[in-house]
Design a protein around this motif. Structure first.
Motif: not given
Length: 285
Positions: A43-46, A108-114
């Motif tokens: 996911l994207p992150a801000v 553990g079902e959520i991660s952010v794309h670097p």
């Protein structure tokens, strides 16, 4: 047929399709909060910086809104005193992004794309976001909401940035001495759009009661907050979410209802200083 800007704006003014989870960044050693969609990988992150004498609680609806549209939104809850360190808040924004990127969130079902990282903020937090972007090469976009001057100067850092930026300002105080929105846009080294929100002031996005509101320094403006949420959501979905359907939210030529695209290089009259504005310009807001 592509949706019109007006249609997209109306859609983004409402909560998105994702159920939202809230977490505490303190478990990873950083005071603050994180809001995420209930699930999603890459996911994207801000990371979002708060304004002067505010806390992350004053931006809950904004952070929840971003998460409902599939963006991990986190905010450090530091530098809340009357004489904050803008550099310190910028550092905490970067730490917050590192936590989002390196730690599996939720169950553990959520991660952010670097490669889908952004920084944003309001007032002094907007300036801190610019300082943070200047310190790292992995940040892909900046959203500066009603930015205020910082020390060191965010304009100096902006001149060396090549990433896209959205700068939002209030039409009623765009050229006030405690707003550097125009200067920031004028010096930005990459693609930038400066939008003023009609009939808005800089503190209109701050939720809840504030100490300064009692002194006449601004109050919550529901319409300003709603429109600002839509603007920043569309911008981030396009820039770090890679959704081309929201490309108008980063285009200078796009006409977005209830906003005006501002030419930062147009001549303006110098603002008339006031006592309160001079204090804000020195210590942020």
């Amino acid at each position: 047929m592509p949706e019109s800007v007006k249609s997209l704006l109306k859609k983004l003014s409402n909560r998105g399709p994702h159920r939202v989870l809230r977490g505490d960044l303190a478990f990873a050693g950083q005071p603050g909060v994180v809001y995420t969609p209930a699930s999603g990988l890459g996911l994207p992150a801000v990371a979002f910086g708060h304004g002067w004498l505010t806390s992350v609680d004053n931006y809950r609806m904004l952070l929840e809104h971003l998460a409902s549209w599939g963006i991990v939104a986190a905010a450090p809850n530091t530098e809340r005193g009357p004489i904050p360190s803008h550099t310190g808040l910028a550092t905490d924004l970067l730490t917050t992004l590192d936590i989002c990127r390196e730690v599996r969130l939720g169950n553990g079902e959520i991660s952010v794309h670097p490669n889908k990282l952004a920084v944003a903020g309001h007032g002094m937090g907007a300036g801190a976001a610019v300082l943070a972007a200047g310190a790292r090469s992995d940040i892909a976009a900046v959203a500066a909401l009603f930015p205020a001057p910082t020390a060191p100067s965010s304009e100096t850092v902006a001149a060396n940035l090549r990433i896209p930026a959205l700068i939002v300002a209030g039409a009623l105080d765009l050229h006030a001495s405690d707003s550097n929105a125009t200067q920031l846009a004028a010096t930005w080294g990459g693609p930038v759009v400066l939008r003023s929100v009609d009939k808005a002031r800089h503190n209109g996005v701050v939720e809840g009661r504030r100490v300064l509101a009692a002194l006449g320094a601004g109050k919550y403006e529901r319409n300003t907050a709603k429109l600002t949420r839509a603007l920043v959501t569309g911008f981030l979905l396009n820039t770090v979410g890679n959704d081309k359907s929201f490309s108008d939210f980063r285009e200078v030529e796009a006409h977005i209802p209830k906003t005006t695209t501002v030419d930062p290089h147009a001549p303006i009259e110098p603002p008339k200083p006031s006592g309160l504005n001079q204090v804000r310009a020195i210590i942020g807001r």
